[in-house]
Design a protein around this motif. Structure first.
Motif, mmCIF file in Angstrom:
data_model
loop_
_atom_site.group_PDB
_atom_site.id
_atom_site.type_symbol
_atom_site.label_atom_id
_atom_site.label_comp_id
_atom_site.label_asym_id
_atom_site.label_seq_id
_atom_site.Cartn_x
_atom_site.Cartn_y
_atom_site.Cartn_z
ATOM 1 N N GLY A 1 -7.337 -4.379 -5.154
ATOM 2 C CA GLY A 1 -6.253 -3.721 -5.874
ATOM 3 C C GLY A 1 -5.962 -4.397 -7.187
ATOM 4 N N ASP B 1 -5.432 -0.545 -3.384
ATOM 5 C CA ASP B 1 -5.945 0.823 -3.334
ATOM 6 C C ASP B 1 -7.154 0.935 -2.412
ATOM 7 O OD1 ASP B 1 -8.042 -0.180 -4.946
ATOM 8 O OD2 ASP B 1 -7.017 0.436 -6.761
ATOM 9 N N THR C 1 0.860 -1.189 0.000
ATOM 10 C CA THR C 1 0.000 0.000 0.000
ATOM 11 C C THR C 1 0.893 1.235 0.000
ATOM 12 O OG1 THR C 1 -0.141 0.029 2.419
ATOM 13 C CG2 THR C 1 -1.878 -1.150 1.237
ATOM 14 N N SER D 1 -10.086 3.804 1.928
ATOM 15 C CA SER D 1 -9.796 3.794 0.504
ATOM 16 C C SER D 1 -8.768 4.868 0.244
ATOM 17 C CB SER D 1 -11.053 4.107 -0.313
ATOM 18 O OG SER D 1 -12.031 3.143 -0.064
ATOM 19 N N PRO E 1 -4.835 5.314 -5.637
ATOM 20 C CA PRO E 1 -4.025 4.275 -6.251
ATOM 21 C C PRO E 1 -2.553 4.680 -6.241
ATOM 22 C CG PRO E 1 -5.914 4.793 -7.626
ATOM 23 C CD PRO E 1 -5.878 5.792 -6.510
#
Length: 164
Positions: free
Chosen positions: A76, A99, A54, A118, A121
């Motif tokens: 993701g 993401d 992440t 959330s 990205p």
């Protein structure tokens, strides 16, 4: 073309938070995901151990709130990268670039859904919003009160406040 993955599993160890030389947060952890079948005569299910990465605010949030053994859902894309190791051999690494991460267990209760986060990205910019409440949350530091923790009281919402 589509590259999308959704996983639900338990963390095999605490997330590892690091920062790039440019100061961007990145967290790595491994998710143990049970296979839907048993192999051979064994009644025990096997699991796949899937590395997850992440970035940015999502990375800091995962490092602050996820712990070994906790149930989490990860959304993701799969990424394959390679590099040459010290012995000159090419090494391939397959990982999920997340993401969206949902924390499916809180620290105090075994199976209650807590919410999620959330993030942007890996190539995007900006923060994100906690799931379950629709409100924005800034920061990811420890000690901040989560405004979406269920305190057992009913929520008073009129029909005019609903988007549908």
């Amino acid at each position: 073309m589509l590259n999308r993955v959704i996983l639900i599993g338990r963390l095999t160890r605490d997330p590892e938070l690091r920062y790039t030389p440019a100061g961007v947060a990145v967290t790595q952890f491994t998710l143990a995901v049970d296979r839907p079948f048993t192999s051979g005569g064994s009644k025990e299910r096997e699991a796949d151990f899937i590395p997850v990465v992440t970035w940015r605010q999502l990375a800091e949030t995962c490092a602050n709130y996820l712990r070994k053994g906790r149930l989490a859902a990860v959304e993701g894309r799969i990424q394959v990268r390679n590099y040459d190791n010290n012995e000159g051999k090419r090494v391939y690494v397959t990982e999920v670039i997340a993401d969206n991460v949902r924390f499916l267990e809180s620290a105090n209760s075994g199976n209650r859904e807590e919410g999620g986060y959330s993030g942007a990205p890996a190539g995007g910019a900006g923060g994100g919003s906690y799931g379950g409440g629709g409100g924005n949350r800034s920061g990811g530091s420890r000690g901040q009160q989560d405004p979406f923790i269920d305190d057992g009281k009913p929520i008073d919402i009129s029909d005019d406040d609903l988007p549908f």
